[in-house]
Write a protein that holds these residues in place. Structure first.
Motif, PDB file in Angstrom:
ATOM      1  N   GLY A  32     -30.144  44.162  -5.304  1.00  0.00           N
ATOM      2  CA  GLY A  32     -29.110  44.183  -4.278  1.00  0.00           C
ATOM      3  C   GLY A  32     -29.611  43.460  -3.050  1.00  0.00           C
ATOM      4  O   GLY A  32     -30.789  43.544  -2.708  1.00  0.00           O
ATOM      5  N   SER A  33     -28.747  42.769  -2.395  1.00  0.00           N
ATOM      6  CA  SER A  33     -29.112  42.010  -1.209  1.00  0.00           C
ATOM      7  C   SER A  33     -29.672  42.940  -0.132  1.00  0.00           C
ATOM      8  O   SER A  33     -28.991  43.832   0.344  1.00  0.00           O
ATOM      9  N   GLY A  34     -30.950  42.735   0.231  1.00  0.00           N
ATOM     10  CA  GLY A  34     -31.591  43.529   1.266  1.00  0.00           C
ATOM     11  C   GLY A  34     -32.015  44.926   0.827  1.00  0.00           C
ATOM     12  O   GLY A  34     -32.468  45.708   1.646  1.00  0.00           O
ATOM     13  N   LYS A  35     -31.892  45.256  -0.441  1.00  0.00           N
ATOM     14  CA  LYS A  35     -32.265  46.585  -0.927  1.00  0.00           C
ATOM     15  C   LYS A  35     -33.584  46.516  -1.682  1.00  0.00           C
ATOM     16  O   LYS A  35     -33.888  45.507  -2.325  1.00  0.00           O
ATOM     17  N   PRO A  36     -34.394  47.577  -1.638  1.00  0.00           N
ATOM     18  CA  PRO A  36     -35.655  47.579  -2.387  1.00  0.00           C
ATOM     19  C   PRO A  36     -35.386  47.580  -3.898  1.00  0.00           C
ATOM     20  O   PRO A  36     -34.401  48.155  -4.359  1.00  0.00           O
ATOM     21  N   GLU A  49     -37.978  51.724 -21.652  1.00  0.00           N
ATOM     22  CA  GLU A  49     -36.745  51.015 -21.347  1.00  0.00           C
ATOM     23  C   GLU A  49     -36.713  50.743 -19.853  1.00  0.00           C
ATOM     24  O   GLU A  49     -36.973  51.646 -19.051  1.00  0.00           O
ATOM     25  N   MET A  50     -36.424  49.496 -19.507  1.00  0.00           N
ATOM     26  CA  MET A  50     -36.275  49.110 -18.105  1.00  0.00           C
ATOM     27  C   MET A  50     -34.813  48.732 -17.904  1.00  0.00           C
ATOM     28  O   MET A  50     -34.308  47.824 -18.558  1.00  0.00           O
ATOM     29  N   ARG A  51     -34.144  49.464 -17.018  1.00  0.00           N
ATOM     30  CA  ARG A  51     -32.741  49.170 -16.709  1.00  0.00           C
ATOM     31  C   ARG A  51     -32.689  48.394 -15.404  1.00  0.00           C
ATOM     32  O   ARG A  51     -33.060  48.913 -14.356  1.00  0.00           O
ATOM     33  N   VAL A  52     -32.221  47.160 -15.486  1.00  0.00           N
ATOM     34  CA  VAL A  52     -32.094  46.301 -14.317  1.00  0.00           C
ATOM     35  C   VAL A  52     -30.611  46.242 -13.971  1.00  0.00           C
ATOM     36  O   VAL A  52     -29.811  45.746 -14.754  1.00  0.00           O
ATOM     37  N   THR A  53     -30.265  46.779 -12.798  1.00  0.00           N
ATOM     38  CA  THR A  53     -28.866  46.850 -12.382  1.00  0.00           C
ATOM     39  C   THR A  53     -28.668  46.028 -11.121  1.00  0.00           C
ATOM     40  O   THR A  53     -29.356  46.241 -10.125  1.00  0.00           O
ATOM     41  N   ALA A  54     -27.719  45.099 -11.189  1.00  0.00           N
ATOM     42  CA  ALA A  54     -27.345  44.294 -10.022  1.00  0.00           C
ATOM     43  C   ALA A  54     -26.053  44.853  -9.452  1.00  0.00           C
ATOM     44  O   ALA A  54     -25.131  45.183 -10.203  1.00  0.00           O
ATOM     45  N   ASP A  55     -26.008  44.970  -8.115  1.00  0.00           N
ATOM     46  CA  ASP A  55     -24.803  45.523  -7.486  1.00  0.00           C
ATOM     47  C   ASP A  55     -23.758  44.460  -7.160  1.00  0.00           C
ATOM     48  O   ASP A  55     -22.677  44.774  -6.676  1.00  0.00           O
ATOM     49  N   GLY A  56     -24.066  43.188  -7.410  1.00  0.00           N
ATOM     50  CA  GLY A  56     -23.108  42.119  -7.185  1.00  0.00           C
ATOM     51  C   GLY A  56     -23.034  41.623  -5.757  1.00  0.00           C
ATOM     52  O   GLY A  56     -22.205  40.767  -5.439  1.00  0.00           O
ATOM     53  N   SER A  57     -23.917  42.132  -4.868  1.00  0.00           N
ATOM     54  CA  SER A  57     -23.871  41.729  -3.466  1.00  0.00           C
ATOM     55  C   SER A  57     -24.367  40.302  -3.239  1.00  0.00           C
ATOM     56  O   SER A  57     -24.078  39.705  -2.210  1.00  0.00           O
ATOM     57  N   ALA A  58     -25.107  39.764  -4.216  1.00  0.00           N
ATOM     58  CA  ALA A  58     -25.614  38.394  -4.130  1.00  0.00           C
ATOM     59  C   ALA A  58     -26.035  37.949  -5.521  1.00  0.00           C
ATOM     60  O   ALA A  58     -26.243  38.770  -6.405  1.00  0.00           O
ATOM     61  N   GLU A  59     -26.169  36.644  -5.700  1.00  0.00           N
ATOM     62  CA  GLU A  59     -26.698  36.119  -6.952  1.00  0.00           C
ATOM     63  C   GLU A  59     -28.210  36.257  -6.884  1.00  0.00           C
ATOM     64  O   GLU A  59     -28.869  35.592  -6.079  1.00  0.00           O
ATOM     65  N   LEU A  60     -28.764  37.157  -7.702  1.00  0.00           N
ATOM     66  CA  LEU A  60     -30.189  37.468  -7.624  1.00  0.00           C
ATOM     67  C   LEU A  60     -30.839  37.404  -9.001  1.00  0.00           C
ATOM     68  O   LEU A  60     -30.192  37.635 -10.021  1.00  0.00           O
ATOM     69  N   VAL A 116     -43.028  42.508 -10.898  1.00  0.00           N
ATOM     70  CA  VAL A 116     -41.736  41.851 -11.077  1.00  0.00           C
ATOM     71  C   VAL A 116     -41.142  41.779  -9.690  1.00  0.00           C
ATOM     72  O   VAL A 116     -41.339  42.679  -8.871  1.00  0.00           O
ATOM     73  N   LYS A 117     -40.432  40.681  -9.409  1.00  0.00           N
ATOM     74  CA  LYS A 117     -39.933  40.497  -8.052  1.00  0.00           C
ATOM     75  C   LYS A 117     -38.722  39.583  -8.035  1.00  0.00           C
ATOM     76  O   LYS A 117     -38.408  38.900  -9.011  1.00  0.00           O
ATOM     77  N   ILE A 118     -38.063  39.574  -6.888  1.00  0.00           N
ATOM     78  CA  ILE A 118     -37.005  38.609  -6.630  1.00  0.00           C
ATOM     79  C   ILE A 118     -37.712  37.328  -6.195  1.00  0.00           C
ATOM     80  O   ILE A 118     -38.529  37.357  -5.273  1.00  0.00           O
ATOM     81  N   PRO A 119     -37.460  36.208  -6.862  1.00  0.00           N
ATOM     82  CA  PRO A 119     -38.188  34.976  -6.527  1.00  0.00           C
ATOM     83  C   PRO A 119     -37.920  34.500  -5.101  1.00  0.00           C
ATOM     84  O   PRO A 119     -36.856  34.749  -4.545  1.00  0.00           O
ATOM     85  N   ASN A 120     -38.926  33.844  -4.551  1.00  0.00           N
ATOM     86  CA  ASN A 120     -38.859  33.245  -3.214  1.00  0.00           C
ATOM     87  C   ASN A 120     -38.659  34.276  -2.108  1.00  0.00           C
ATOM     88  O   ASN A 120     -38.043  33.991  -1.083  1.00  0.00           O
ATOM     89  N   THR A 121     -39.148  35.488  -2.309  1.00  0.00           N
ATOM     90  CA  THR A 121     -39.116  36.515  -1.269  1.00  0.00           C
ATOM     91  C   THR A 121     -40.542  36.918  -0.942  1.00  0.00           C
ATOM     92  O   THR A 121     -41.447  36.763  -1.754  1.00  0.00           O
ATOM     93  N   THR A 122     -40.744  37.445   0.262  1.00  0.00           N
ATOM     94  CA  THR A 122     -42.090  37.838   0.688  1.00  0.00           C
ATOM     95  C   THR A 122     -42.202  39.322   0.996  1.00  0.00           C
ATOM     96  O   THR A 122     -43.298  39.843   1.129  1.00  0.00           O
ATOM     97  N   SER A 123     -41.104  40.011   1.108  1.00  0.00           N
ATOM     98  CA  SER A 123     -41.120  41.430   1.457  1.00  0.00           C
ATOM     99  C   SER A 123     -41.662  42.276   0.303  1.00  0.00           C
ATOM    100  O   SER A 123     -41.364  42.025  -0.859  1.00  0.00           O
TER     101      SER A 123
END
Length: 147
Positions: free
Chosen positions: A47-51, A66-77, A130-137
């Protein structure tokens, strides 16, 4: 084929004393995919801006997860973690009821809201992320260790 995979994984686990044993002693017919060999589900939220998660994750080599990866649709991530994905044996990825059995993946990208469930066996001990690419937080990555 399943016997071959089970035999290869059994050889891997017996190769050194530092490798952890599966979660149950008698794996039975299902082998490493047996219900008694399953660890707790892993929840990742895109989610955009969410941990991404709630902290570091410790996995046991030889256990099924099992790893459940859920996108909230707030951004293309996307979620990347090539080193982690190479340290596991991927059983399948389920997206909208469609099962994909990949040899390997580098990342998953969500253009809209949805959930992908990855089922795998942790194999290679080590520290990964595992991370969101091109982020530093630090909140945009999750540390995963396989013991």
């Amino acid at each position: 084929m399943n016997k071959l995979i089970s035999a290869a994984l059994a050889a891997l686990f017996s190769a050194g004393s530092a490798v952890a044993a599966p979660l149950c002693g008698e794996l039975g017919f299902a082998g490493l995919l047996a219900k008694c060999n399953r660890g707790e589900p892993i929840e990742i939220t895109l989610g955009s801006g969410k941990p991404l998660g709630k902290g570091a994750i410790a996995l046991q080599s030889g256990a099924y997860y099992e790893m459940r990866v859920t996108a909230d649709g707030s951004a293309e991530l996307a979620l990347t973690g090539a080193q982690f994905f190479r340290a596991i044996w991927m059983n399948e990825i389920v997206i909208n009821g469609i099962e994909v059995r990949p040899m390997a993946i580098d990342s998953l990208e969500f253009d809209e809201a949805g959930t992908a469930t990855l089922s795998f066996i942790a194999i290679k001990p080590g520290s990964y992320e595992v991370k969101i690419p091109n982020t530093t937080s630090d909140s945009q990555k999750v540390a995963i260790s396989i013991q």
